[in-house]
Design an enzyme around this catalytic site. Structure first.
Site, short mmCIF file in Angstrom:
data_model
loop_
_atom_site.label_atom_id
_atom_site.label_comp_id
_atom_site.label_asym_id
_atom_site.label_seq_id
_atom_site.Cartn_x
_atom_site.Cartn_y
_atom_site.Cartn_z
CB CYS A 30 150.27 155.03 49.29
SG CYS A 30 151.42 155.50 50.40
CG HIS A 86 149.88 150.46 51.62
ND1 HIS A 86 150.72 150.34 50.61
CD2 HIS A 86 150.45 151.68 52.25
CE1 HIS A 86 151.53 151.02 50.30
NE2 HIS A 86 151.27 152.14 51.56
CD GLU A 92 148.82 147.30 49.06
OE1 GLU A 92 149.82 147.73 49.65
OE2 GLU A 92 147.73 148.07 48.94
#
Length: 402
Positions: free
Chosen positions: A285, A370, A372
């Site tokens: 990001c 993202h 994660e």
């Protein structure tokens, strides 16, 4: 109590006050996730922004503190169609209303969030105010809204001193963690180990030391490394590159974060030094944007950004499409990208914007989305395993294969 959302173009929405009773000016953005509002509110990337959730009912499962992505919420405000006053979840610690009051976050409910979202899509992201003052004066408010800037929010959200998170060394493959939401399918390889009760294996990343540069890092970034056996040292955003490199990490992570990447001038200079080292780097990001700027590329502000848990991205190396979680208002300009420095590795299927870069001759890859997750799908969690391979000494190319 009545409340009003006033946009900088003069549009006014009337609804009901929720959360803390105070006036707020912020950048108004929308998120298309159907769930995950605790993670959204506690994502440091939302610092300086008030979030409109497009899903109509928010708060129905309350707040579980275990799901928070940082120690506190960072969003300036919350805008919803309907706020559930009752949370139905055995894990719930408090209701969403109680959470907003506890941390002093104002909000508004009962407005047409679909109309607000369409306005932001058509006219672009704009500033706004949430107020309970009924006799407001637009002539006085609008200049204040147009002058508002999020400012240098990275300095606000980053940790103030470095700290460590120790990685797991083994995993019981058929134990209580196997198959849980916190452990994706890559956590054990059923093709190598027969799944038997009590079988324990050493994690591939056991002993790897990762430096995580915190520009507003979500907790699950470090957790994704820890569960793969890495020892993670988290550094404040303003840490000098020399200090990080002197600690001799096996790999470096550049985290997500809020705001305009170009306002992080001093940090970009330090990232340039990291770029020039031979240490493997994985950036997410804001970290992805900062690495691009450090390598001579450019970024620009999007009309209304990508925020939600349902954004399709295409891996240009394999041609596969993954559904991703995203939260960003800026993007790397690939038209100004030196192809001898980096190549696009991922693109957004919806609008064709850049979603990742592979750096030529470097063990560096970066993504805009993202991997994660939290909230969102875990489709792209395999990228952490690619990072593990790089730290093991494999030189991995992420550009499209010829």
């Amino acid at each position: 109590m009545r409340a009003f959302l006033i946009l900088e173009d003069g549009t006014v929405f009337e609804g009901t006050h929720i959360g803390a009773r105070k006036e707020m000016i912020s950048e108004i953005v929308f998120n298309t996730s159907m769930a995950g509002y605790p993670e959204v509110l506690t994502d440091p990337s939302y610092a300086g922004q008030a979030v409109c959730m497009t899903y109509p009912l928010i708060g129905n499962y309350g707040i579980c503190r275990e799901d928070m992505e940082s120690k506190r919420p960072w969003a300036d405000g919350l805008i919803v169609r309907e706020l559930s006053r009752i949370g139905s979840n055995f894990r719930m610690d408090l209701t969403l209303q109680q959470f907003l009051e506890e941390y002093g976050i104002p909000g508004i409910a009962g407005i047409d969030t679909r109309a607000l979202t369409k306005t932001l899509r058509e006219k672009g992201t704009m500033n706004g105010m949430i107020t309970t003052v009924g006799d407001y004066c637009l002539e006085e408010i609008l200049p204040r809204l147009r002058e508002y800037r999020t400012g240098k929010v990275v300095e606000k959200v980053t940790c103030q001193e470095k700290y460590e998170k120790k990685g797991a060394r083994t995993l019981e493959e058929n134990g209580p963690l196997a198959g849980s939401a916190r452990f994706c399918k890559e956590d054990y390889d059923a093709g190598v180990h027969e799944k038997k009760p009590g079988l324990v294996r050493e994690l591939n990343g056991a002993g790897k030391r990762v430096a995580l540069l915190d520009f507003g890092a979500k907790d699950n970034i470090a957790d994704s490394l820890v569960k793969r056996g890495c020892d993670v040292t988290v550094y404040p955003a303003f840490t000098k590159a020399e200090e990080i490199l002197a600690d001799k990490p096996d790999g470096i992570m550049l985290s997500n974060g809020p705001g305009d990447p170009k306002e992080c001038a001093s940090m970009i200079g330090e990232i340039r030094k990291i770029y020039e080292s031979d240490i493997p780097v994985f950036a997410i990001c804001l970290g992805h944007q900062l690495m691009a700027l450090a390598a001579g590329a450019d970024t620009y502000k999007m009309k209304y950004g990508h925020r939600g848990g349902n954004h399709p991205v295409k891996d240009l190396r394999t041609g596969k499409v993954y559904i991703s979680s995203q939260n960003h208002g800026y993007v790397v300009d690939t038209q100004k990208l030196d192809k001898t420095v980096a190549e696009p590795a991922f693109i957004n299927v919806n609008d064709g914007t850049n979603e990742g870069l592979s750096y030529i001759g470097k063990n560096i890859f970066t993504v805009q989305f993202h991997p994660e997750a939290c909230p969102g799908p875990q489709d792209s969690g395999y990228l952490f395993d690619r990072f593990m391979e790089m730290m093991e000494g494999a030189c991995v190319s992420y550009a499209k294969e010829s």
